[in-house]
Motif scaffolding. Structure first.
Motif, mmCIF file in Angstrom:
data_model
loop_
_atom_site.group_PDB
_atom_site.id
_atom_site.type_symbol
_atom_site.label_atom_id
_atom_site.label_comp_id
_atom_site.label_asym_id
_atom_site.label_seq_id
_atom_site.Cartn_x
_atom_site.Cartn_y
_atom_site.Cartn_z
ATOM 1 N N CYS A 140 4.053 -37.720 -5.910
ATOM 2 C CA CYS A 140 5.647 -38.360 -5.525
ATOM 3 C C CYS A 140 6.129 -37.927 -6.844
ATOM 4 O O CYS A 140 7.408 -38.136 -6.185
ATOM 5 C CB CYS A 140 5.127 -39.591 -5.893
ATOM 6 S SG CYS A 140 4.870 -40.939 -7.947
ATOM 7 N N CYS A 142 6.805 -38.849 -9.726
ATOM 8 C CA CYS A 142 7.669 -39.819 -10.428
ATOM 9 C C CYS A 142 6.957 -38.990 -11.726
ATOM 10 O O CYS A 142 5.995 -38.506 -12.394
ATOM 11 C CB CYS A 142 7.838 -41.272 -9.918
ATOM 12 S SG CYS A 142 8.243 -42.081 -8.159
ATOM 13 N N CYS A 157 2.082 -46.378 -7.924
ATOM 14 C CA CYS A 157 2.603 -45.681 -8.847
ATOM 15 C C CYS A 157 4.090 -46.648 -9.420
ATOM 16 O O CYS A 157 3.786 -48.066 -9.643
ATOM 17 C CB CYS A 157 3.923 -45.035 -8.466
ATOM 18 S SG CYS A 157 5.627 -44.382 -9.108
ATOM 19 N N THR A 159 6.779 -46.977 -10.387
ATOM 20 C CA THR A 159 8.119 -47.325 -10.517
ATOM 21 C C THR A 159 8.923 -47.210 -8.729
ATOM 22 O O THR A 159 7.906 -47.948 -8.329
ATOM 23 C CB THR A 159 8.784 -45.666 -10.018
ATOM 24 O OG1 THR A 159 8.568 -44.456 -9.506
ATOM 25 C CG2 THR A 159 9.059 -44.801 -11.827
ATOM 26 N N CYS A 161 9.059 -46.173 -6.084
ATOM 27 C CA CYS A 161 8.338 -45.293 -4.766
ATOM 28 C C CYS A 161 6.742 -46.349 -3.986
ATOM 29 O O CYS A 161 6.635 -45.944 -2.652
ATOM 30 C CB CYS A 161 7.924 -43.883 -4.663
ATOM 31 S SG CYS A 161 6.930 -43.252 -5.495
HETATM 32 ZN ZN ZN Z 1 6.330 -42.631 -7.725
#
Ligand code: ZN
Length: 167
Positions: A140, A142, A157, A159, A161
């Motif tokens: 992703c 991040c 993840c 964060t 997302c």
């Molecule tokens: Zn992410």
């Protein structure tokens, strides 16, 4: 394909260049490594991508490089391992609320800008100033600090997302 985190190492290779930079203040030097595109040497601006070696680039510099490989720029060597846009990951960086480089810089005092990092780890708030290791997820893009990665062993993840590490 595994979707493990790529590591962004401390990027000593970037400062090898001209000898004159050797005596630059260590902090400013480290900050600069996180602020400039490895390829174009221009200030990093979104979209920012990273390669498997953890070097940072402006995406447009990479695209330009891929389109025009005939140009034998010495700088092109910094990205000679990048054969396709798929070799880089577009990063999702978290802005540092304390950074005012774009807004407050009317005096042209560039040194002040470099006292603060533009980006932070969204999990533990460490500034991305070259003094801490940061990682990005290849799936992703991040970006967060290695400390966050070690402290929070989640399988998604860190964060917003919320993509899975492995899929
Ligand atoms: Zn992410």
């Amino acid at each position: 394909m595994g979707c493990d985190g790529g590591t962004i190492p401390k990027r000593h290779e970037l400062v090898k260049g001209p000898k004159k930079v050797e005596k630059v203040d260590k902090n400013a030097e480290l900050v600069a490594q996180w602020n400039y595109c490895t390829l174009s040497q221009e200030i990093l601006r979104r979209p920012i991508v990273a390669c498997e070696l953890g070097r940072l680039y402006n995406k447009d510099a990479i695209i330009e490089f891929l389109l025009d490989k005939s140009s034998e720029k010495a700088l092109g060597k910094a990205a000679s391992h990048i054969k396709s846009i798929k070799n880089v990951t577009e990063l999702r960086l978290s802005d540092n609320p304390a950074w005012e480089g774009d807004k407050g810089n009317t005096k042209g005092d560039k040194h002040d800008d470099l006292q603060r990092a533009r980006f932070i780890c969204p999990v533990v708030g460490l500034e991305m100033n070259g003094r801490h290791r940061f990682c990005f997820l290849r799936c992703c893009g991040c970006v967060f600090s290695e400390r966050a990665l070690k402290e929070i062993k989640a399988e998604v993840c860190h964060t917003r997302c919320m993509k899975k590490y492995f899929n």
